[in-house]
Design a protein around this motif. Sequence first.
Motif, short mmCIF file in Angstrom:
data_model
loop_
_atom_site.label_atom_id
_atom_site.label_comp_id
_atom_site.label_asym_id
_atom_site.label_seq_id
_atom_site.Cartn_x
_atom_site.Cartn_y
_atom_site.Cartn_z
N CYS A 70 51.91 71.50 74.89
CA CYS A 70 51.52 72.88 74.58
C CYS A 70 51.51 73.07 73.07
CB CYS A 70 52.50 73.86 75.23
SG CYS A 70 52.02 75.59 75.03
N ASN A 71 50.59 73.90 72.60
CA ASN A 71 50.47 74.14 71.17
C ASN A 71 51.40 75.24 70.67
OD1 ASN A 71 48.63 75.71 72.86
ND2 ASN A 71 48.00 76.71 70.96
N LEU A 72 52.12 75.91 71.58
CA LEU A 72 53.06 76.95 71.19
C LEU A 72 54.49 76.54 71.54
CD1 LEU A 72 51.31 80.29 72.24
CD2 LEU A 72 51.19 79.09 70.06
N ARG A 73 55.43 77.28 70.98
CA ARG A 73 56.84 77.09 71.31
C ARG A 73 57.41 78.45 71.69
NH1 ARG A 73 61.12 75.72 66.74
NH2 ARG A 73 60.96 77.98 66.53
N SER B 34 61.11 81.57 75.67
CA SER B 34 61.43 81.75 77.09
C SER B 34 61.10 80.51 77.90
CB SER B 34 60.65 82.94 77.66
OG SER B 34 59.26 82.71 77.58
N CYS B 35 60.27 79.62 77.33
CA CYS B 35 59.79 78.45 78.06
C CYS B 35 60.40 77.14 77.59
CB CYS B 35 58.26 78.38 77.93
SG CYS B 35 57.46 76.99 78.74
N ARG B 36 60.68 77.01 76.29
CA ARG B 36 61.16 75.74 75.75
C ARG B 36 61.90 75.96 74.43
NH1 ARG B 36 55.88 72.59 75.76
NH2 ARG B 36 55.72 73.76 77.71
N SER B 37 62.65 74.97 74.03
CA SER B 37 63.43 75.08 72.80
C SER B 37 62.74 74.41 71.62
CB SER B 37 64.82 74.47 73.00
OG SER B 37 64.72 73.12 73.44
N SER B 38 61.64 73.67 71.85
CA SER B 38 60.90 73.04 70.78
C SER B 38 59.46 72.85 71.21
CB SER B 38 61.51 71.67 70.40
OG SER B 38 61.46 70.79 71.51
N ARG B 39 58.57 72.65 70.25
CA ARG B 39 57.17 72.45 70.59
C ARG B 39 56.96 71.02 71.09
NH1 ARG B 39 51.89 73.42 66.76
NH2 ARG B 39 52.56 71.45 65.85
N ILE B 40 56.20 70.89 72.17
CA ILE B 40 55.89 69.58 72.76
C ILE B 40 54.38 69.42 72.72
CG2 ILE B 40 56.12 68.11 74.80
CD1 ILE B 40 58.44 69.96 75.69
N TRP B 41 53.90 68.69 71.71
CA TRP B 41 52.45 68.52 71.57
C TRP B 41 52.18 67.21 70.82
CZ3 TRP B 41 48.54 72.17 68.63
CH2 TRP B 41 47.26 71.93 69.11
N THR B 42 52.01 66.14 71.58
CA THR B 42 51.81 64.82 70.98
C THR B 42 50.34 64.46 70.81
OG1 THR B 42 51.75 63.64 73.11
CG2 THR B 42 53.92 64.05 72.13
N GLY B 43 49.46 65.09 71.62
CA GLY B 43 48.06 64.73 71.60
C GLY B 43 47.75 63.49 72.43
N GLY C 115 52.73 73.48 80.86
CA GLY C 115 52.30 73.54 79.47
C GLY C 115 51.01 74.31 79.34
N ASP C 116 50.13 73.86 78.46
CA ASP C 116 48.83 74.50 78.29
C ASP C 116 47.72 73.49 78.57
OD1 ASP C 116 46.34 75.37 76.48
OD2 ASP C 116 47.53 77.14 76.95
N VAL C 117 46.82 73.85 79.47
CA VAL C 117 45.75 72.94 79.88
C VAL C 117 44.96 72.42 78.68
CG1 VAL C 117 43.53 72.86 81.08
CG2 VAL C 117 45.51 73.87 82.20
N PHE C 118 44.65 73.30 77.76
CA PHE C 118 43.76 72.92 76.66
C PHE C 118 44.48 72.14 75.56
CE2 PHE C 118 41.84 76.89 78.41
CZ PHE C 118 40.85 76.23 79.13
N ALA C 119 45.82 72.13 75.59
CA ALA C 119 46.58 71.30 74.65
C ALA C 119 46.89 69.93 75.25
CB ALA C 119 47.88 72.01 74.26
N SER C 120 46.57 69.75 76.53
CA SER C 120 46.90 68.52 77.24
C SER C 120 45.75 67.53 77.22
CB SER C 120 47.27 68.85 78.69
OG SER C 120 47.24 67.70 79.51
#
Length: 329
Positions: A100-103, A106-115, A147-152
């Motif tokens: 996901c491109n956001l953090r 309420s959903c997570r403690s860090s951004r998870i976006w590796t590409g 997560g986010d479809v478009f960030a995946s």
Amino acid sequence: MKFCSAPWDTIAIQSDGEVTSCLCGDWNTAGNIGNLLHTPLSEIMRSDPVDRLRDTVGDQSFSMCRDQCPQKWMLDTVDTLPTPRVALPTTILLAIDYECNLRCASCRSSRIWTGLVNPTAMRILDTLTLAYKGHDQPVTLQCDGAGDVFASAAWNEFLSRESLPECFRLHIITNGNLVTKKIDLLVRLRDRIDSVDVSLDANHPDTYTAVRGGRLDTVFRGMRAMVEKGIRVNVSFVVQQKNYREMLECWRTASDMGCHSINFQGVRRWEHHTDTWWQENRLQDNPNVDTAVLKNNVGHLLQAPTIVPPKGQGGLCPVYMDGNIRLWT
């Protein structure tokens, strides 16, 4: 008598392949009913836990259904209970890729976006593609609840395939910040898209930045673009201390935009929430929440329509709520 078809036709699949009945495993006490990475889906749908859940519909106790389930409050009344015969589910919520491109706190403690392409997510998508090859009934894929479809990268590869099973209908879940960049893909898939669910959680830019961390104007621009292109847009709003005052405004904004519906859910505590964060943002027993305002907002929204108006007639978009919000009346 009341009837719910979800134990027969609806499942959720998690990032490790675990499967639960209904759109959300927290809505019932059946627990995991199987794992898609180890067991064929047709066998999972015949497992003991899901059979027990179906039995509670048959005996009308609904004893395994929790109040959080929004459907529990809107069950259809029937003269005779049907006997569904569904070998494979026709509604699947996929929460399989945390990219996901956001953090959002309420959903997570860090951004998870590796590409990078998530191999497990890809395997799940490949398994479903094979299971539904040649299937002759529409199957709704809700993607992606994690997560986010478009960030995946996995989802983008999957959605770009020419070989998607014809039966797949897409219900896309997104934070909306990447919609304008992906509008060409959305238009190409338009005939396959049932709806796009935008997780909004705010109606003011400052609140949106505090709750989700993105840009509200970018999200609104993407929502308007989808409506203009004839793509059905739903709004999701997780109610918490920072945003409960904006519930009515967000409903009116969604209606003005021509959105299809808006769904309000009470914030729930997840494992990553610290005590400090939860105490600050929860609705219950929070001195920073004006309960009179919250009850007033919920009361007004309970009077809103719950049926989508005929196409082209416009008007206020329907409102749905989970049990956590309804309890505030």
